[in-house]
Structure formats: structure tokens, C-alpha cells
Write a protein that holds these residues in place. Sequence first.
Motif, PDB file in Angstrom:
ATOM      1  N   TRP A  73      -3.029  -2.122  -8.633  1.00  0.00           N
ATOM      2  CA  TRP A  73      -3.175  -3.172  -7.932  1.00  0.00           C
ATOM      3  C   TRP A  73      -3.049  -2.926  -6.627  1.00  0.00           C
ATOM      4  CZ3 TRP A  73       1.077  -5.527  -5.413  1.00  0.00           C
ATOM      5  CH2 TRP A  73       0.853  -6.797  -4.706  1.00  0.00           C
ATOM      6  N   SER A  74      -1.849  -2.133  -6.075  1.00  0.00           N
ATOM      7  CA  SER A  74      -1.750  -1.822  -4.925  1.00  0.00           C
ATOM      8  C   SER A  74      -2.872  -1.175  -4.004  1.00  0.00           C
ATOM      9  CB  SER A  74      -0.430  -0.995  -4.543  1.00  0.00           C
ATOM     10  OG  SER A  74      -0.696   0.426  -5.057  1.00  0.00           O
ATOM     11  N   ARG A  75      -3.576  -0.730  -4.836  1.00  0.00           N
ATOM     12  CA  ARG A  75      -4.941   0.213  -4.206  1.00  0.00           C
ATOM     13  C   ARG A  75      -5.641  -1.045  -3.761  1.00  0.00           C
ATOM     14  NH1 ARG A  75      -3.825   4.120  -1.849  1.00  0.00           N
ATOM     15  NH2 ARG A  75      -5.889   4.994  -2.008  1.00  0.00           N
ATOM     16  N   THR A  76      -5.898  -2.136  -4.397  1.00  0.00           N
ATOM     17  CA  THR A  76      -6.712  -3.362  -3.961  1.00  0.00           C
ATOM     18  C   THR A  76      -6.394  -3.977  -3.053  1.00  0.00           C
ATOM     19  OG1 THR A  76      -6.345  -4.538  -6.121  1.00  0.00           O
ATOM     20  CG2 THR A  76      -8.317  -3.143  -6.245  1.00  0.00           C
ATOM     21  N   TYR A  77      -5.194  -4.181  -3.203  1.00  0.00           N
ATOM     22  CA  TYR A  77      -4.079  -5.350  -2.266  1.00  0.00           C
ATOM     23  C   TYR A  77      -4.126  -4.554  -1.089  1.00  0.00           C
ATOM     24  CZ  TYR A  77      -0.911  -8.462  -0.620  1.00  0.00           C
ATOM     25  OH  TYR A  77      -0.098  -9.360   0.138  1.00  0.00           O
ATOM     26  N   GLY A  78      -4.097  -3.360  -1.003  1.00  0.00           N
ATOM     27  CA  GLY A  78      -4.084  -2.576   0.447  1.00  0.00           C
ATOM     28  C   GLY A  78      -5.299  -2.252   1.074  1.00  0.00           C
ATOM     29  N   LYS A  79      -6.414  -2.566   0.347  1.00  0.00           N
ATOM     30  CA  LYS A  79      -7.800  -2.777   0.899  1.00  0.00           C
ATOM     31  C   LYS A  79      -8.500  -1.128   0.890  1.00  0.00           C
ATOM     32  CE  LYS A  79      -8.078  -6.976   2.301  1.00  0.00           C
ATOM     33  NZ  LYS A  79      -8.585  -8.114   1.281  1.00  0.00           N
TER      34      LYS A  79
ATOM     35  N   LYS B  78       0.639  -1.153   0.087  1.00  0.00           N
ATOM     36  CA  LYS B  78      -0.023  -0.039  -0.156  1.00  0.00           C
ATOM     37  C   LYS B  78       0.839   1.421  -0.074  1.00  0.00           C
ATOM     38  CE  LYS B  78      -3.176   2.550   2.732  1.00  0.00           C
ATOM     39  NZ  LYS B  78      -1.986   3.794   2.762  1.00  0.00           N
ATOM     40  N   THR B  79       1.904   1.278   0.706  1.00  0.00           N
ATOM     41  CA  THR B  79       2.777   2.451   0.940  1.00  0.00           C
ATOM     42  C   THR B  79       3.219   2.781  -0.372  1.00  0.00           C
ATOM     43  OG1 THR B  79       3.030   2.095   3.239  1.00  0.00           O
ATOM     44  CG2 THR B  79       4.766   3.385   2.185  1.00  0.00           C
ATOM     45  N   SER B  80       3.859   1.429  -1.087  1.00  0.00           N
ATOM     46  CA  SER B  80       4.567   1.599  -2.519  1.00  0.00           C
ATOM     47  C   SER B  80       3.759   2.228  -3.299  1.00  0.00           C
ATOM     48  CB  SER B  80       5.330   0.411  -2.731  1.00  0.00           C
ATOM     49  OG  SER B  80       4.249  -0.540  -2.998  1.00  0.00           O
ATOM     50  N   GLY B  81       2.468   1.806  -3.478  1.00  0.00           N
ATOM     51  CA  GLY B  81       1.409   2.325  -4.346  1.00  0.00           C
ATOM     52  C   GLY B  81       1.170   3.931  -3.915  1.00  0.00           C
ATOM     53  N   ASP B  82       1.283   4.209  -2.692  1.00  0.00           N
ATOM     54  CA  ASP B  82       0.847   5.458  -2.342  1.00  0.00           C
ATOM     55  C   ASP B  82       2.076   6.540  -2.893  1.00  0.00           C
ATOM     56  OD1 ASP B  82      -1.417   4.967  -1.209  1.00  0.00           O
ATOM     57  OD2 ASP B  82      -0.599   5.076   0.831  1.00  0.00           O
ATOM     58  N   VAL B  83       3.343   6.118  -2.772  1.00  0.00           N
ATOM     59  CA  VAL B  83       4.582   6.520  -3.265  1.00  0.00           C
ATOM     60  C   VAL B  83       4.479   6.872  -4.738  1.00  0.00           C
ATOM     61  CG1 VAL B  83       7.054   6.791  -3.241  1.00  0.00           C
ATOM     62  CG2 VAL B  83       5.695   6.328  -1.395  1.00  0.00           C
ATOM     63  N   LEU B  84       4.459   5.486  -5.562  1.00  0.00           N
ATOM     64  CA  LEU B  84       4.438   5.617  -7.103  1.00  0.00           C
ATOM     65  C   LEU B  84       3.477   6.006  -7.741  1.00  0.00           C
ATOM     66  CD1 LEU B  84       5.922   1.850  -7.391  1.00  0.00           C
ATOM     67  CD2 LEU B  84       7.157   3.819  -7.619  1.00  0.00           C
ATOM     68  N   PHE B  85       2.231   6.536  -7.128  1.00  0.00           N
ATOM     69  CA  PHE B  85       1.258   6.871  -7.971  1.00  0.00           C
ATOM     70  C   PHE B  85       1.776   8.186  -8.559  1.00  0.00           C
ATOM     71  CE2 PHE B  85      -0.141  10.046  -4.822  1.00  0.00           C
ATOM     72  CZ  PHE B  85      -0.832  10.977  -5.277  1.00  0.00           C
ATOM     73  N   LEU B  86       2.780   8.932  -8.104  1.00  0.00           N
ATOM     74  CA  LEU B  86       3.074  10.216  -8.562  1.00  0.00           C
ATOM     75  C   LEU B  86       4.250   9.945  -9.603  1.00  0.00           C
ATOM     76  CD1 LEU B  86       3.442  12.555  -5.598  1.00  0.00           C
ATOM     77  CD2 LEU B  86       1.763  12.480  -7.365  1.00  0.00           C
ATOM     78  N   ALA B  87       4.603   8.696  -9.927  1.00  0.00           N
ATOM     79  CA  ALA B  87       5.931   8.513 -10.746  1.00  0.00           C
ATOM     80  C   ALA B  87       5.644   8.817 -12.233  1.00  0.00           C
ATOM     81  CB  ALA B  87       6.548   6.710 -10.654  1.00  0.00           C
ATOM     82  N   ALA B  88       4.557   8.507 -12.825  1.00  0.00           N
ATOM     83  CA  ALA B  88       4.183   8.841 -14.217  1.00  0.00           C
ATOM     84  C   ALA B  88       3.935  10.278 -14.481  1.00  0.00           C
ATOM     85  CB  ALA B  88       3.286   8.262 -14.722  1.00  0.00           C
ATOM     86  N   PRO B  89       3.016  11.005 -13.387  1.00  0.00           N
ATOM     87  CA  PRO B  89       3.120  12.406 -13.599  1.00  0.00           C
ATOM     88  C   PRO B  89       4.262  13.238 -13.528  1.00  0.00           C
ATOM     89  CG  PRO B  89       1.330  11.554 -12.208  1.00  0.00           C
ATOM     90  CD  PRO B  89       2.057  10.516 -12.354  1.00  0.00           C
ATOM     91  N   VAL B  90       4.966  12.979 -12.544  1.00  0.00           N
ATOM     92  CA  VAL B  90       6.264  13.610 -12.342  1.00  0.00           C
ATOM     93  C   VAL B  90       7.213  13.330 -13.531  1.00  0.00           C
ATOM     94  CG1 VAL B  90       8.469  13.459 -10.701  1.00  0.00           C
ATOM     95  CG2 VAL B  90       6.252  13.439  -9.809  1.00  0.00           C
ATOM     96  N   ALA B  91       7.179  11.958 -13.892  1.00  0.00           N
ATOM     97  CA  ALA B  91       8.271  11.761 -15.237  1.00  0.00           C
ATOM     98  C   ALA B  91       7.811  12.644 -16.304  1.00  0.00           C
ATOM     99  CB  ALA B  91       8.086  10.410 -15.499  1.00  0.00           C
ATOM    100  N   ALA B  92       6.524  12.850 -16.512  1.00  0.00           N
ATOM    101  CA  ALA B  92       5.793  13.582 -17.714  1.00  0.00           C
ATOM    102  C   ALA B  92       6.173  15.175 -17.332  1.00  0.00           C
ATOM    103  CB  ALA B  92       4.376  13.372 -17.650  1.00  0.00           C
TER     104      ALA B  92
END
Length: 185
Positions: free
Chosen positions: A129-135, A32-46
Motif C-alpha cells: 500500500w505504501s508503494r502506491t500511496y507514495g506514488k 513512503k519512507t516507512s514502507g521503504d524501511v519496513l520492506f525488510l521487516a519480514a526478510p530480516v525476521a526470517a
Amino acid sequence: MKTTILSLFLLCSLLPAHGQEYPLSSGRKAVKTSGDVLFLAAPVAALTTVLVLNDWQGLKQGAFTGLTTLGVSYGLKYAINKRRPDDSDNHSFPSFHTGASFAGAAFLQKRYGWKWGAPAYVVAGYVGWSRTYGKKHDWWDVLAGAAIGVGSAYLYTRPFADKHNLSIAPVASPTHFGFHAQLSF
């Protein structure tokens, strides 16, 4: 690449920590924490890409994509009031984390090609996937978020808009206010 990674970590360090109202195993919590962090990866890369390339037209398109994803996602969250799987609040539908991640991935793919978009889509898929796995969401929330993000990017990001003669104009009357969009197919 170093600039993108550095930007991602700097932005993520500014995010507020969210309290949890349910117990998660350490494995689920890490995902869950990794998904919370990585959700910004694509927008920041863009964002980093458009700034490094001085692509001001792309910056405008990315901004419209992001604002549309944000507005539609939060508008639906408050209109629908769907309870989260962890019972923490009533703002489950749609997943904004997934929407933002897929918006960034779709923007990169449409603007700069699959060489940029494919890795971003992999990260976006992991975020969903992390959002569903992290409930925090169920699959319907994640699919809706992904559709909103991709749809926003495909609407505003060239070459799609050029190819289909996209035109957007504000509309106002004494009783209505909004935007008119037109596409040719």
C-alpha cells in the motif's frame, strides 16, 4: 524479538537515501519512507529466525526464495521498462519492495506456520500500500511483486516442495542454459 528489531534498524541504516524527483506532502512522504524501511521487516525476521533456531535447511530455502524474487523482479523491471507514477525512472513493474516483503512473509508462514506468517503478511500488505500511496507504483506493480514473492516462497519452502516432489536441476546445451523444475500434483 529485540534481535529482530535491532537487525532491522541496523540494516535500514545502511540503505542509501533516494532523491525524490517530485513533491510529496509530508504525510505521503512519511508513508513512503516507512514502507521503504519496513520492506525488510519480514526478510530480516526470517533470517533472524533461521539463525536463532539453527535451521540451516530453512536458510537455504530462504536464500533460494530471496534470490528468485530478486532475479525475477529485476529481470522484469529491465525487460518491461514501465514508467513509475512519479516519473522518476522506467523500472516500475514489478514492485521489488513488495516482492521482498511478501517473500519473507510467505517463507515465515510456510516454514513456521501462520503464527509467524500472519503478522508478516500484515506488514507486507502495508508495504505494498505504501508503494502506491507514495506514488512509486500502481496497484498492478504491487500485485505482481506480491505474486512473485509468494510464488518464490511457495516454490522453495518446505513442506510445499516435499509434498509435491519438487525437483530442480540445471540444464545446459551448446545453445541453451537454464534450470528445469518439476512438480507433482
